[in-house]
Design a protein around this motif. Structure first.
Motif, PDB file in Angstrom:
ATOM      1  N   GLU A  45       0.837  -1.207   0.000  1.00 53.75           N
ATOM      2  CA  GLU A  45       0.000   0.000   0.000  1.00 53.75           C
ATOM      3  C   GLU A  45       0.868   1.253   0.000  1.00 53.75           C
ATOM      4  O   GLU A  45       0.545   2.244  -0.656  1.00 53.75           O
ATOM      5  CB  GLU A  45      -0.926  -0.008   1.214  1.00 53.75           C
ATOM      6  CG  GLU A  45      -2.047  -1.029   1.119  1.00 53.75           C
ATOM      7  CD  GLU A  45      -2.900  -1.070   2.372  1.00 53.75           C
ATOM      8  OE1 GLU A  45      -2.471  -0.465   3.388  1.00 53.75           O
ATOM      9  OE2 GLU A  45      -3.968  -1.699   2.348  1.00 53.75           O
ATOM     10  N   GLU A  89       2.182   1.599  -3.476  1.00 50.54           N
ATOM     11  CA  GLU A  89       1.120   2.083  -4.360  1.00 50.54           C
ATOM     12  C   GLU A  89       0.806   3.548  -4.077  1.00 50.54           C
ATOM     13  O   GLU A  89       0.577   4.331  -5.011  1.00 50.54           O
ATOM     14  CB  GLU A  89      -0.136   1.227  -4.169  1.00 50.54           C
ATOM     15  CG  GLU A  89       0.014  -0.201  -4.708  1.00 50.54           C
ATOM     16  CD  GLU A  89      -1.217  -1.042  -4.456  1.00 50.54           C
ATOM     17  OE1 GLU A  89      -2.120  -0.554  -3.733  1.00 50.54           O
ATOM     18  OE2 GLU A  89      -1.291  -2.160  -4.981  1.00 50.54           O
ATOM     19  N   GLU A  90       0.793   3.920  -2.802  1.00 52.03           N
ATOM     20  CA  GLU A  90       0.531   5.308  -2.442  1.00 52.03           C
ATOM     21  C   GLU A  90       1.638   6.215  -2.971  1.00 52.03           C
ATOM     22  O   GLU A  90       1.376   7.300  -3.498  1.00 52.03           O
ATOM     23  CB  GLU A  90       0.429   5.443  -0.919  1.00 52.03           C
ATOM     24  CG  GLU A  90       0.030   6.827  -0.446  1.00 52.03           C
ATOM     25  CD  GLU A  90      -1.373   7.208  -0.863  1.00 52.03           C
ATOM     26  OE1 GLU A  90      -1.642   8.413  -0.956  1.00 52.03           O
ATOM     27  OE2 GLU A  90      -2.192   6.300  -1.100  1.00 52.03           O
ATOM     28  N   GLN A 118       3.499   5.520  -5.537  1.00 51.27           N
ATOM     29  CA  GLN A 118       3.350   5.554  -6.985  1.00 51.27           C
ATOM     30  C   GLN A 118       2.256   6.532  -7.401  1.00 51.27           C
ATOM     31  O   GLN A 118       2.404   7.279  -8.375  1.00 51.27           O
ATOM     32  CB  GLN A 118       3.027   4.142  -7.505  1.00 51.27           C
ATOM     33  CG  GLN A 118       2.929   4.031  -9.018  1.00 51.27           C
ATOM     34  CD  GLN A 118       4.241   4.295  -9.704  1.00 51.27           C
ATOM     35  OE1 GLN A 118       5.299   4.109  -9.110  1.00 51.27           O
ATOM     36  NE2 GLN A 118       4.197   4.724 -10.951  1.00 51.27           N
ATOM     37  N   LYS A 119       1.148   6.512  -6.628  1.00 44.38           N
ATOM     38  CA  LYS A 119       0.053   7.444  -6.913  1.00 44.38           C
ATOM     39  C   LYS A 119       0.509   8.890  -6.750  1.00 44.38           C
ATOM     40  O   LYS A 119       0.180   9.751  -7.571  1.00 44.38           O
ATOM     41  CB  LYS A 119      -1.134   7.156  -5.988  1.00 44.38           C
ATOM     42  CG  LYS A 119      -1.878   5.870  -6.315  1.00 44.38           C
ATOM     43  CD  LYS A 119      -3.036   5.659  -5.360  1.00 44.38           C
ATOM     44  CE  LYS A 119      -3.784   4.378  -5.679  1.00 44.38           C
ATOM     45  NZ  LYS A 119      -4.895   4.133  -4.740  1.00 44.38           N
ATOM     46  N   GLU A 120       1.250   9.150  -5.673  1.00 41.49           N
ATOM     47  CA  GLU A 120       1.762  10.506  -5.451  1.00 41.49           C
ATOM     48  C   GLU A 120       2.705  10.916  -6.578  1.00 41.49           C
ATOM     49  O   GLU A 120       2.662  12.065  -7.053  1.00 41.49           O
ATOM     50  CB  GLU A 120       2.492  10.572  -4.109  1.00 41.49           C
ATOM     51  CG  GLU A 120       1.560  10.451  -2.905  1.00 41.49           C
ATOM     52  CD  GLU A 120       2.317  10.522  -1.596  1.00 41.49           C
ATOM     53  OE1 GLU A 120       3.561  10.628  -1.643  1.00 41.49           O
ATOM     54  OE2 GLU A 120       1.676  10.443  -0.531  1.00 41.49           O
ATOM     55  N   LYS A 121       3.537   9.954  -7.007  1.00 42.10           N
ATOM     56  CA  LYS A 121       4.469  10.242  -8.096  1.00 42.10           C
ATOM     57  C   LYS A 121       3.711  10.548  -9.383  1.00 42.10           C
ATOM     58  O   LYS A 121       4.037  11.504 -10.100  1.00 42.10           O
ATOM     59  CB  LYS A 121       5.402   9.048  -8.312  1.00 42.10           C
ATOM     60  CG  LYS A 121       6.455   9.279  -9.376  1.00 42.10           C
ATOM     61  CD  LYS A 121       7.357   8.072  -9.524  1.00 42.10           C
ATOM     62  CE  LYS A 121       8.396   8.292 -10.624  1.00 42.10           C
ATOM     63  NZ  LYS A 121       9.265   7.095 -10.793  1.00 42.10           N
ATOM     64  N   GLU A 122       2.680   9.721  -9.669  1.00 43.51           N
ATOM     65  CA  GLU A 122       1.872   9.946 -10.875  1.00 43.51           C
ATOM     66  C   GLU A 122       1.147  11.286 -10.797  1.00 43.51           C
ATOM     67  O   GLU A 122       1.030  11.991 -11.799  1.00 43.51           O
ATOM     68  CB  GLU A 122       0.873   8.804 -11.053  1.00 43.51           C
ATOM     69  CG  GLU A 122       1.536   7.474 -11.412  1.00 43.51           C
ATOM     70  CD  GLU A 122       0.540   6.339 -11.477  1.00 43.51           C
ATOM     71  OE1 GLU A 122      -0.652   6.581 -11.136  1.00 43.51           O
ATOM     72  OE2 GLU A 122       0.934   5.213 -11.853  1.00 43.51           O
ATOM     73  N   GLN A 123       0.633  11.612  -9.586  1.00 45.53           N
ATOM     74  CA  GLN A 123      -0.049  12.897  -9.410  1.00 45.53           C
ATOM     75  C   GLN A 123       0.913  14.055  -9.644  1.00 45.53           C
ATOM     76  O   GLN A 123       0.571  15.045 -10.304  1.00 45.53           O
ATOM     77  CB  GLN A 123      -0.651  12.969  -7.998  1.00 45.53           C
ATOM     78  CG  GLN A 123      -1.380  14.266  -7.693  1.00 45.53           C
ATOM     79  CD  GLN A 123      -2.604  14.460  -8.549  1.00 45.53           C
ATOM     80  OE1 GLN A 123      -3.164  13.496  -9.060  1.00 45.53           O
ATOM     81  NE2 GLN A 123      -3.043  15.685  -8.697  1.00 45.53           N
ATOM     82  N   GLN A 124       2.113  13.923  -9.099  1.00 47.96           N
ATOM     83  CA  GLN A 124       3.129  14.961  -9.304  1.00 47.96           C
ATOM     84  C   GLN A 124       3.487  15.095 -10.783  1.00 47.96           C
ATOM     85  O   GLN A 124       3.659  16.211 -11.289  1.00 47.96           O
ATOM     86  CB  GLN A 124       4.384  14.633  -8.487  1.00 47.96           C
ATOM     87  CG  GLN A 124       4.185  14.762  -6.979  1.00 47.96           C
ATOM     88  CD  GLN A 124       5.413  14.340  -6.198  1.00 47.96           C
ATOM     89  OE1 GLN A 124       6.386  13.858  -6.774  1.00 47.96           O
ATOM     90  NE2 GLN A 124       5.374  14.483  -4.891  1.00 47.96           N
ATOM     91  N   ARG A 143       1.499  14.334 -13.303  1.00 48.15           N
ATOM     92  CA  ARG A 143       0.370  14.978 -13.973  1.00 48.15           C
ATOM     93  C   ARG A 143       0.371  16.485 -13.741  1.00 48.15           C
ATOM     94  O   ARG A 143       0.149  17.272 -14.675  1.00 48.15           O
ATOM     95  CB  ARG A 143      -0.948  14.374 -13.487  1.00 48.15           C
ATOM     96  CG  ARG A 143      -1.271  13.005 -14.068  1.00 48.15           C
ATOM     97  CD  ARG A 143      -2.720  12.650 -13.821  1.00 48.15           C
ATOM     98  NE  ARG A 143      -3.006  12.518 -12.409  1.00 48.15           N
ATOM     99  CZ  ARG A 143      -2.918  11.380 -11.734  1.00 48.15           C
ATOM    100  NH1 ARG A 143      -2.550  10.261 -12.355  1.00 48.15           N
ATOM    101  NH2 ARG A 143      -3.205  11.325 -10.445  1.00 48.15           N
TER     102      ARG A 143
END
Length: 252
Positions: A97, A100-101, A103-109, A111
């Motif tokens: 988790e 994944e969190e 990775q999500k933060e990285k993807e958000q950054q 974007r």
């Protein structure tokens, strides 16, 4: 009989020792040897049937207690193993988790960075477009000033021709050619000669009478040149047309 009772006592001892060990008790193991005194004690003890039954029962209970404790220990071990696996799985899920969190933060950054980059490029493009428009507007103003200068030079040229001042005529013609080159280098099309009349590019400034029907509608002379800048008509050509009509009306 003696050997059987001896084996029973050894069995009882071993069972009790195992029970003590399972319970975490530390007692020194008693070594039972077949000595004359032991044999005498055994003979004395086992003369009493009740004692024999009691020892047999105690031995059996010790064995059962040993088995029960072993079962409890196995269950405890299984529980500990399950608990250990559960904790490992929990840590693994938590780690996953976290990954994944992250990775999500990285993807958000990424974007957000992409959006900022797009906004920056859009702003730069808009700024560049504004600069182009301003430069084009400024260039157009300069072009119009040069056109006005040429108009004045052409008026002076007509005056010089009427007075026959050849030196002045030469100077003015040189300036007209020079300004023409400046305009052409700025992508301005200078229209000084016209063969056929085109109402989308030409304006009739006057007419000239003719008796020749073949000359009807043809260009007699160009009064003022026309100019086209970036496919946009800055000023149409002003010209004179031949006509046979005596009362030709010029439309403005």
């Amino acid at each position: 009989m003696k050997e059987n009772r001896y084996s029973s006592m050894v069995r009882l001892r071993d069972a009790l020792n195992c029970v003590f060990e399972q319970c975490g008790l530390d007692f020194p193991k008693v070594e039972i040897k077949m000595s004359p005194k032991i044999i005498e004690v055994i003979n004395w003890l086992f003369q009493d049937k009740a004692v024999c039954e009691y020892l047999d029962t105690l031995t059996e209970q010790s064995v059962q207690a040993k088995r029960k404790i072993e079962d409890i220990n196995i269950k405890q071990w299984n529980y500990e193993q399950i608990e250990k696996k559960y904790m490992l799985l929990k840590d693994s899920i938590k780690e996953k988790e976290g990954i994944e969190e992250g990775q999500k933060e990285k993807e958000q950054q990424e974007r957000e960075e992409k959006e900022r980059e797009q906004q920056r490029k859009a702003a730069e493009k808009e700024k560049e477009q504004q600069k182009k428009e301003e430069d084009s507007k400024e260039s157009l103003n300069i072009i119009k000033q040069i056109i006005t200068l040429r108009d004045n030079l052409m008026i002076k040229l007509d005056i010089a021709k009427e007075s026959g001042e050849k030196n002045i005529i030469k100077v003015i013609e040189g300036e007209l050619n020079h300004t023409r080159r400046i305009l052409e280098n700025a992508d301005v099309e200078v229209i000084e000669q016209v063969e056929e009349f085109d109402d989308s590019k030409h304006i009739i400034a006057g007419v000239r009478q003719t008796d020749n029907p073949d000359m009807e509608g043809h260009v007699a002379a160009v009064l003022r040149p026309g100019y086209i800048y970036k496919e946009e008509m800055i000023r149409p050509v002003e010209l004179i047309l031949y006509t046979e009509e005596e009362d030709y009306v010029i439309e403005r």
